[in-house]
Design a protein around this motif. Structure first.
Motif, PDB file in Angstrom:
ATOM      1  N   SER A   1       0.825  -1.210   0.000  1.00 48.95           N
ATOM      2  CA  SER A   1       0.000   0.000   0.000  1.00 48.95           C
ATOM      3  C   SER A   1       0.861   1.264   0.000  1.00 48.95           C
ATOM      4  CB  SER A   1      -0.906   0.007   1.236  1.00 48.95           C
ATOM      5  OG  SER A   1      -1.324   1.319   1.526  1.00 48.95           O
TER       6      SER A   1
ATOM      7  N   TYR B   1     -10.643 -11.541 -16.948  1.00 47.61           N
ATOM      8  CA  TYR B   1      -9.658 -10.522 -16.581  1.00 47.61           C
ATOM      9  C   TYR B   1      -8.269 -11.131 -16.384  1.00 47.61           C
ATOM     10  CZ  TYR B   1      -6.714  -7.955 -13.371  1.00 47.61           C
ATOM     11  OH  TYR B   1      -5.618  -7.378 -12.783  1.00 47.61           O
TER      12      TYR B   1
ATOM     13  N   GLU C   1      -2.210  -0.092 -15.118  1.00 45.99           N
ATOM     14  CA  GLU C   1      -3.535   0.528 -15.251  1.00 45.99           C
ATOM     15  C   GLU C   1      -4.600  -0.546 -15.508  1.00 45.99           C
ATOM     16  OE1 GLU C   1      -3.402   3.779 -18.085  1.00 45.99           O
ATOM     17  OE2 GLU C   1      -5.567   3.482 -18.390  1.00 45.99           O
TER      18      GLU C   1
ATOM     19  N   THR D   1      -5.608  -2.006 -12.244  1.00 46.80           N
ATOM     20  CA  THR D   1      -6.109  -1.104 -11.191  1.00 46.80           C
ATOM     21  C   THR D   1      -7.615  -1.273 -10.967  1.00 46.80           C
ATOM     22  OG1 THR D   1      -4.377   0.446 -11.756  1.00 46.80           O
ATOM     23  CG2 THR D   1      -6.186   1.325 -10.448  1.00 46.80           C
ATOM     24  N   GLY D   2      -7.970  -1.465  -9.701  1.00 50.91           N
ATOM     25  CA  GLY D   2      -9.396  -1.549  -9.355  1.00 50.91           C
ATOM     26  C   GLY D   2      -9.976  -2.955  -9.449  1.00 50.91           C
ATOM     27  N   ALA D   3      -9.185  -3.916  -9.960  1.00 48.84           N
ATOM     28  CA  ALA D   3      -9.732  -5.261 -10.200  1.00 48.84           C
ATOM     29  C   ALA D   3     -10.072  -5.994  -8.897  1.00 48.84           C
ATOM     30  CB  ALA D   3      -8.749  -6.081 -11.030  1.00 48.84           C
TER      31      ALA D   3
ATOM     32  N   ARG E   1     -11.160  -4.607  -6.075  1.00 49.63           N
ATOM     33  CA  ARG E   1     -12.428  -4.047  -5.585  1.00 49.63           C
ATOM     34  C   ARG E   1     -13.602  -4.558  -6.432  1.00 49.63           C
ATOM     35  NH1 ARG E   1     -16.198  -0.373  -5.789  1.00 49.63           N
ATOM     36  NH2 ARG E   1     -15.674   0.045  -7.949  1.00 49.63           N
ATOM     37  N   LEU E   2     -13.375  -4.635  -7.750  1.00 52.12           N
ATOM     38  CA  LEU E   2     -14.450  -5.112  -8.625  1.00 52.12           C
ATOM     39  C   LEU E   2     -14.863  -6.538  -8.253  1.00 52.12           C
ATOM     40  CD1 LEU E   2     -13.391  -3.759 -12.143  1.00 52.12           C
ATOM     41  CD2 LEU E   2     -15.449  -3.162 -10.843  1.00 52.12           C
TER      42      LEU E   2
ATOM     43  N   GLU F   1     -18.045  -5.667  -6.080  1.00 52.07           N
ATOM     44  CA  GLU F   1     -19.072  -5.745  -7.130  1.00 52.07           C
ATOM     45  C   GLU F   1     -19.340  -7.182  -7.569  1.00 52.07           C
ATOM     46  OE1 GLU F   1     -20.089  -2.651  -8.757  1.00 52.07           O
ATOM     47  OE2 GLU F   1     -18.913  -1.558  -7.277  1.00 52.07           O
TER      48      GLU F   1
ATOM     49  N   ASP G   1     -17.765  -8.634  -9.897  1.00 53.62           N
ATOM     50  CA  ASP G   1     -17.707  -8.547 -11.364  1.00 53.62           C
ATOM     51  C   ASP G   1     -16.908  -9.728 -11.947  1.00 53.62           C
ATOM     52  OD1 ASP G   1     -17.016  -7.889 -14.036  1.00 53.62           O
ATOM     53  OD2 ASP G   1     -17.231  -5.759 -13.596  1.00 53.62           O
TER      54      ASP G   1
ATOM     55  N   ARG H   1     -14.364  -8.529 -14.995  1.00 57.86           N
ATOM     56  CA  ARG H   1     -13.247  -7.593 -14.794  1.00 57.86           C
ATOM     57  C   ARG H   1     -12.608  -7.700 -13.409  1.00 57.86           C
ATOM     58  NH1 ARG H   1     -15.459  -2.094 -15.558  1.00 57.86           N
ATOM     59  NH2 ARG H   1     -17.235  -3.068 -14.549  1.00 57.86           N
ATOM     60  N   GLY H   2     -13.158  -8.589 -12.561  1.00 60.79           N
ATOM     61  CA  GLY H   2     -12.648  -8.693 -11.194  1.00 60.79           C
ATOM     62  C   GLY H   2     -11.456  -9.626 -11.076  1.00 60.79           C
TER      63      GLY H   2
END
Ligand SMILES: Cc1cc2nc3c(=O)[nH]c(=O)nc-3n(C[C@H](O)[C@H](O)[C@H](O)COP(=O)(O)O)c2cc1C
Length: 271
Positions: free
Chosen positions: A31, A194, A213, A216-218, A220-221, A225, A227, A230-231
């Motif tokens: 982090s 993904y 990039e 990034t965010g995968a 959380r998805l 979510e 997802d 995309r997760g």
């Protein structure tokens, strides 16, 4: 202090108000907020700090001075040695079968080699332990405790998205993949569109920034979510034998009952 630090401080205080027993905080060293978090943990004199995904050496002196017991996750015997020198109270040796950030070594090969360098520092085994057979094996390899992640993904108390739990429950032994080696932070997750795409991209001439990039965010998805396209559903190879949801208490009770049964029957292997 940012909102994340306030949240962490509040959680520590809640934990402290609920028990007079030691409790721990896990620090993901990957982090970007680590320097601030490290400071906060020293101020709060957290009884136990475990670290993952990196080398905590530069923070250890401060934490130990504050009275914390520091228990780093490592993936090699040489890193275990460094952590002991830096004052670790115990070592979590994690094999690459595990979910999340992984090293190259397997639990089977790693644990005895780490135990050999740790001498009187206790070793906790992690990676690929899903039931009592795994716990008994870890004890036989010289560990005195275990850390499990993947099995608890399907615990009733775990607040990941339902689709995440279904992915673990329907996984087979070969449903996971390691991605991210090229950027220096390999992770094991369940194969999804993904992760397959990421695995392909790693071996193209895409530049590192674009690859970063793409990822990034995968997490959380996946976790929030659910997802499925995309997760990034972090989970270990042990997913293949996880086929029921239970409470955390049921999981722990069942695993240690199995462990006891196995260890009680172990005499059959000796004359
Ligand atoms: C979804 C997931 C998230 C994880 N997050 C962390 C983390 O934040 N910090 C950490 O030190 N280890 C983390 N781990 C690793 C676990 O603490 C544990 O060492 C590992 O899961 C053990 O292997 P297993 O997955 O085969 O049980 C995570 C593992 C999983 C599966």
């Amino acid at each position: 202090m940012d909102a994340g630090s306030d949240y962490l401080r509040e959680e520590i205080r809640i934990a402290r108000s609920l028990t007079d027993k030691p409790f721990g905080v896990n620090v993901m060293l990957a982090s970007p907020h680590i320097p601030e978090i490290a400071e906060l943990l020293a101020e709060e004199k957290v009884p136990v700090i475990t670290t993952g995904a990196g080398n905590p050496a530069k923070y250890m002196e401060k934490w130990i001075e504050a009275g914390s017991k520091v228990i780093p996750v490592i993936a090699s015997a040489s890193m275990a040695k460094k952590m002991i020198k830096a004052g670790a109270s115990a070592i979590i040796a994690e094999g690459g079968e595990s979910g999340g950030h992984v090293g190259d070594m397997t639990t089977m090969a790693l644990i005895p080699q780490v135990v050999d360098v740790c001498e009187d520092v206790p070793v906790i085994a992690a990676g690929g332990i899903g039931d009592g057979r795994g716990v008994a094996a870890a004890f036989m390899l010289g560990a005195v405790g275990v850390q499990l992640g993947t099995r608890f993904l399907v615990a009733e108390e775990c607040n990941v998205h339902e689709n995440y739990k279904l992915k673990v429950l329907s996984a087979s032994d070969i449903s996971t993949i390691v991605t991210g080696k090229r950027l220096g932070h390999p992770v094991r997750s369940i194969k999804t569109p993904y992760s397959r795409e990421y695995a392909k991209l790693e071996y193209t001439d895409i530049d590192d920034a674009k690859l970063e990039e793409f990822g990034t965010g995968a997490l959380r998805l996946a976790a929030v979510e659910g997802d499925e396209k995309r997760g990034c559903f972090l989970a270990g190879q042990i997913s293949g034998m996880i086929n029921k949801k239970q409470t955390a208490k049921e999981i722990i009770t069942e695993i240690f009952q199995e462990t006891e049964n196995i260890l009680n029957g172990a005499k059959k292997w000796v004359k």
